[in-house]
Motif scaffolding. Structure first.
Motif, PDB file in Angstrom:
ATOM      1  N   TRP A 120       2.158  -5.622   1.929  1.00  0.00           N
ATOM      2  CA  TRP A 120       2.289  -4.841   0.839  1.00  0.00           C
ATOM      3  C   TRP A 120       3.131  -5.562   0.021  1.00  0.00           C
ATOM      4  O   TRP A 120       2.923  -5.416  -1.269  1.00  0.00           O
ATOM      5  CB  TRP A 120       2.577  -3.264   1.303  1.00  0.00           C
ATOM      6  CG  TRP A 120       2.746  -2.444  -0.107  1.00  0.00           C
ATOM      7  CD1 TRP A 120       2.188  -1.815  -0.935  1.00  0.00           C
ATOM      8  CD2 TRP A 120       4.002  -2.287  -0.657  1.00  0.00           C
ATOM      9  NE1 TRP A 120       2.871  -1.417  -1.916  1.00  0.00           N
ATOM     10  CE2 TRP A 120       4.380  -1.552  -1.904  1.00  0.00           C
ATOM     11  CE3 TRP A 120       5.567  -2.690  -0.290  1.00  0.00           C
ATOM     12  CZ2 TRP A 120       5.242  -1.273  -2.549  1.00  0.00           C
ATOM     13  CZ3 TRP A 120       6.590  -2.282  -0.917  1.00  0.00           C
ATOM     14  CH2 TRP A 120       6.552  -1.497  -2.088  1.00  0.00           C
ATOM     15  N   ALA A 143      -7.622  -7.544  -6.871  1.00  0.00           N
ATOM     16  CA  ALA A 143      -7.609  -6.007  -7.161  1.00  0.00           C
ATOM     17  C   ALA A 143      -7.939  -5.097  -5.973  1.00  0.00           C
ATOM     18  O   ALA A 143      -7.454  -4.168  -5.465  1.00  0.00           O
ATOM     19  CB  ALA A 143      -8.356  -5.592  -8.444  1.00  0.00           C
ATOM     20  N   LEU A 144      -9.313  -5.584  -5.414  1.00  0.00           N
ATOM     21  CA  LEU A 144      -9.733  -5.043  -4.206  1.00  0.00           C
ATOM     22  C   LEU A 144      -8.924  -5.280  -3.169  1.00  0.00           C
ATOM     23  O   LEU A 144      -8.755  -4.216  -1.964  1.00  0.00           O
ATOM     24  CB  LEU A 144     -11.160  -5.509  -3.818  1.00  0.00           C
ATOM     25  CG  LEU A 144     -12.342  -5.341  -4.988  1.00  0.00           C
ATOM     26  CD1 LEU A 144     -13.559  -5.814  -4.588  1.00  0.00           C
ATOM     27  CD2 LEU A 144     -12.321  -3.836  -5.379  1.00  0.00           C
ATOM     28  N   SER A 150      -5.675  -5.622  -2.971  1.00  0.00           N
ATOM     29  CA  SER A 150      -4.574  -4.618  -3.208  1.00  0.00           C
ATOM     30  C   SER A 150      -4.718  -3.220  -2.638  1.00  0.00           C
ATOM     31  O   SER A 150      -4.053  -2.666  -2.117  1.00  0.00           O
ATOM     32  CB  SER A 150      -4.050  -5.003  -4.524  1.00  0.00           C
ATOM     33  OG  SER A 150      -4.895  -4.343  -5.543  1.00  0.00           O
ATOM     34  N   VAL A 151      -5.976  -2.622  -3.033  1.00  0.00           N
ATOM     35  CA  VAL A 151      -6.424  -1.365  -2.689  1.00  0.00           C
ATOM     36  C   VAL A 151      -6.437  -1.375  -1.236  1.00  0.00           C
ATOM     37  O   VAL A 151      -6.133  -0.267  -0.630  1.00  0.00           O
ATOM     38  CB  VAL A 151      -7.723  -1.111  -3.253  1.00  0.00           C
ATOM     39  CG1 VAL A 151      -8.246   0.261  -2.782  1.00  0.00           C
ATOM     40  CG2 VAL A 151      -7.402  -0.959  -5.031  1.00  0.00           C
ATOM     41  N   LEU A 177      -2.876  -1.340   0.430  1.00  0.00           N
ATOM     42  CA  LEU A 177      -2.371   0.142   0.151  1.00  0.00           C
ATOM     43  C   LEU A 177      -2.981   1.169   0.854  1.00  0.00           C
ATOM     44  O   LEU A 177      -2.157   2.194   1.504  1.00  0.00           O
ATOM     45  CB  LEU A 177      -2.427   0.246  -1.497  1.00  0.00           C
ATOM     46  CG  LEU A 177      -1.647   1.707  -1.776  1.00  0.00           C
ATOM     47  CD1 LEU A 177      -0.101   1.475  -1.428  1.00  0.00           C
ATOM     48  CD2 LEU A 177      -2.013   1.959  -3.301  1.00  0.00           C
ATOM     49  N   ALA A 178      -4.140   1.106   1.222  1.00  0.00           N
ATOM     50  CA  ALA A 178      -4.935   2.043   1.929  1.00  0.00           C
ATOM     51  C   ALA A 178      -4.594   2.256   3.428  1.00  0.00           C
ATOM     52  O   ALA A 178      -4.414   3.319   4.046  1.00  0.00           O
ATOM     53  CB  ALA A 178      -6.510   1.895   1.995  1.00  0.00           C
ATOM     54  N   SER A 238       4.257   0.903  -6.318  1.00  0.00           N
ATOM     55  CA  SER A 238       2.818   0.245  -6.501  1.00  0.00           C
ATOM     56  C   SER A 238       2.335   0.532  -7.972  1.00  0.00           C
ATOM     57  O   SER A 238       1.663  -0.137  -8.279  1.00  0.00           O
ATOM     58  CB  SER A 238       2.089   0.890  -5.698  1.00  0.00           C
ATOM     59  OG  SER A 238       2.231   0.568  -4.573  1.00  0.00           O
ATOM     60  N   VAL A 254      -6.375   4.283 -12.267  1.00  0.00           N
ATOM     61  CA  VAL A 254      -5.566   3.597 -11.130  1.00  0.00           C
ATOM     62  C   VAL A 254      -4.541   4.508 -10.619  1.00  0.00           C
ATOM     63  O   VAL A 254      -4.247   4.625  -9.169  1.00  0.00           O
ATOM     64  CB  VAL A 254      -5.126   2.349 -11.512  1.00  0.00           C
ATOM     65  CG1 VAL A 254      -4.213   1.493 -10.821  1.00  0.00           C
ATOM     66  CG2 VAL A 254      -6.157   1.198 -12.146  1.00  0.00           C
ATOM     67  N   LEU A 299      -6.009   6.938  -8.323  1.00  0.00           N
ATOM     68  CA  LEU A 299      -6.383   6.388  -6.964  1.00  0.00           C
ATOM     69  C   LEU A 299      -5.171   6.114  -6.146  1.00  0.00           C
ATOM     70  O   LEU A 299      -5.268   6.126  -4.834  1.00  0.00           O
ATOM     71  CB  LEU A 299      -7.088   4.900  -7.449  1.00  0.00           C
ATOM     72  CG  LEU A 299      -7.358   4.114  -6.100  1.00  0.00           C
ATOM     73  CD1 LEU A 299      -8.439   4.746  -5.380  1.00  0.00           C
ATOM     74  CD2 LEU A 299      -8.008   2.851  -6.843  1.00  0.00           C
ATOM     75  N   ILE A 300      -3.919   5.612  -6.583  1.00  0.00           N
ATOM     76  CA  ILE A 300      -2.772   5.519  -5.877  1.00  0.00           C
ATOM     77  C   ILE A 300      -2.523   6.881  -5.276  1.00  0.00           C
ATOM     78  O   ILE A 300      -2.117   6.858  -4.014  1.00  0.00           O
ATOM     79  CB  ILE A 300      -1.872   4.858  -6.504  1.00  0.00           C
ATOM     80  CG1 ILE A 300      -2.201   3.451  -6.888  1.00  0.00           C
ATOM     81  CG2 ILE A 300      -0.374   4.764  -5.757  1.00  0.00           C
ATOM     82  CD1 ILE A 300      -1.233   2.707  -8.035  1.00  0.00           C
ATOM     83  N   LEU A 303      -5.112   7.934  -2.339  1.00  0.00           N
ATOM     84  CA  LEU A 303      -4.782   7.226  -1.302  1.00  0.00           C
ATOM     85  C   LEU A 303      -3.372   7.595  -0.614  1.00  0.00           C
ATOM     86  O   LEU A 303      -3.543   7.603   0.667  1.00  0.00           O
ATOM     87  CB  LEU A 303      -4.472   5.603  -1.568  1.00  0.00           C
ATOM     88  CG  LEU A 303      -5.949   5.013  -2.124  1.00  0.00           C
ATOM     89  CD1 LEU A 303      -5.667   3.524  -2.256  1.00  0.00           C
ATOM     90  CD2 LEU A 303      -7.267   5.065  -1.005  1.00  0.00           C
TER      91      LEU A 303
END
Length: 423
Positions: A104, A131-132, A134-135, A138-139, A157, A173, A176-177, A180
């Motif tokens: 991370w 981008a994908l 980083s998601v 984070l997940a 983040s 975004v 989404l954060i 998650l």
């Protein structure tokens, strides 16, 4: 009163300072603290496919590196910069399985730096792989860290989002954060609860097993006390009162009654010690003195008073070289050998031989042919088994069998290290 007010004020400052302390500790853990422990591998249940996970992951990382390099070359980045940004895009994914928090940190660094020379007409500042990726990072991280670290991970983040993302895309975004973070915290809490439940279940099972063993030991102790100890007490009482109830008892016979009573009392003492061990919940070290070679004379005298003709051929009982476990084993083997001779060969002469060597002890108990039918049943019991177990537990040997003249002999070799400190 003033002292009480000052103490209350200090307590209030401590209470108010606690959230700040937790926040600072969480920030330090987030930025440079110890990484979160790696989770269980997704393919742990399937060891066959799991062996190909590393090569497939490396090939996927290589493909992602090439895709990112192509996209950034189309953006007009110089080749060295494109290579650096592509490596920064792939590096977090390589560190994710083992070091999620490090992955991370690398992702945040990549999000803040890998945006130079992005086309001005684009509302999205990063390449699709970054981008994908980083998601995905984070997940995974939100399911591995505790809540103080999770709060800082979510807060940090959002920094690239507010600084680099177009205002029209910020709200999705951020949502989404937040989603998650909530889902990851629930997953972590559920995993910890299931782990604690498994530990508690295992602890309860061990406690039930321990209670079952203790109840069974208590039941055995109760049966032994009610049956064996009762009969041994009757034998001791009858043997002590027999010379007074019978008239004209010869002196040798009276001595035999005295020996029977003494043996019964010794058996009761051993029985009480055994019952105490069975009834105790924890078996600690025995503090009662254990017999050894120096007690052979007393045991042989008791057997002679009971009418068993015993001769002893032994050197010094204990010259300081025989360890205590070896002396105890020798004593018990001689004791069981005399008891077997008295039961199975009444009236036979018994010879006990004990030899103390520099590195071992030899014990032999043999009897001549019986002068009368045996007083015990044909069942051999557990005497020979117990003697063999005592000898083999010390690394020695044990033999038992009939002699050519019709007698019987048991012999044990009990080795020990004369140079060791076990005395």
């Amino acid at each position: 009163m003033a002292r009480l007010v000052a103490r209350s004020a200090r307590s209030l400052r401590v209470v108010n300072r606690r959230p700040i302390t937790l926040a600072l500790v969480g920030l330090r853990q987030t930025l440079w603290g110890r990484d979160a422990p790696p989770g269980r591998h997704l393919l742990a249940r399937w060891p066959g496919p799991a062996r190909y996970a590393a090569p497939v992951g490396l090939l996927a990382a290589l493909g992602l590196f090439l895709i990112t390099l192509t996209v950034e070359s189309e953006w007009g980045l110089p080749l060295p910069v494109a290579l650096l940004f592509s490596a920064m895009t792939v590096a977090p994914l390589l560190a994710l399985p083992r070091r999620p928090l490090l992955a991370w940190r690398l992702t945040v660094l990549a999000l803040l730096t890998c945006t130079f020379n992005a086309p001005a007409d684009r509302s999205w500042p990063w390449t699709p792989p970054l981008a994908l990726g980083s998601v995905a990072v984070l997940a995974v991280v939100v399911t591995r860290v505790d809540r103080p670290v999770l709060a800082w991970v979510v807060a940090i983040s959002t920094v690239p989002v507010f600084t680099l993302v177009h205002p029209d895309n910020r709200v999705p975004v951020l949502l989404l954060i937040g989603a998650l973070a909530i889902v990851g915290d629930l997953i972590r809490r559920n995993r910890l609860s299931r782990r604690e439940l498994a530990v508690q279940t295992e602890r309860n099972e061990r406690e039930q097993e321990r209670r079952a063993v203790l109840e069974e030991r208590t039941r055995i102790a109760r049966e032994m006390h009610d049956v064996v100890a009762h009969h041994m007490s009757l034998i001791a009482v009858q043997a002590e009162t027999a010379p007074y109830r019978l008239t004209g008892v010869p002196a040798p016979t009276a001595d035999e009654f005295v020996a029977i009573a003494a043996s019964a009392r010794d058996a009761l003492t051993d029985m009480r010690r055994l019952l105490g061990v069975l009834r105790s919940e924890t078996t600690g070290p025995e503090t009662a003195p254990q017999p050894d070679l120096t007690d052979l004379g007393t045991m042989v005298d008791t057997a002679r008073r009971a009418g068993l003709p015993v001769t002893v051929d032994a050197g010094p009982a204990d010259d300081g070289r025989v360890p205590a476990p070896v002396g105890l084993a020798a004593y018990r083997i001689v004791q069981e050998g005399l008891a077997n001779a008295a039961r199975h060969a009444p009236g036979a002469a018994v010879r006990v031989t004990v030899r103390v060597g520099p590195c071992g002890l030899t014990v032999r108990v043999e009897n001549s042919p019986a002068d009368a039918p045996p007083t015990a049943a044909g069942d051999p019991g557990h005497g020979l088994t117990g003697m063999r177990e005592r000898a083999t537990s010390l690394g020695g040997t044990f033999t038992a069998g009939p002699l050519p003249d019709g007698g019987y002999a048991v012999a044990a070799e009990l080795p020990y290290d004369a140079e060791s400190g076990d005395r």
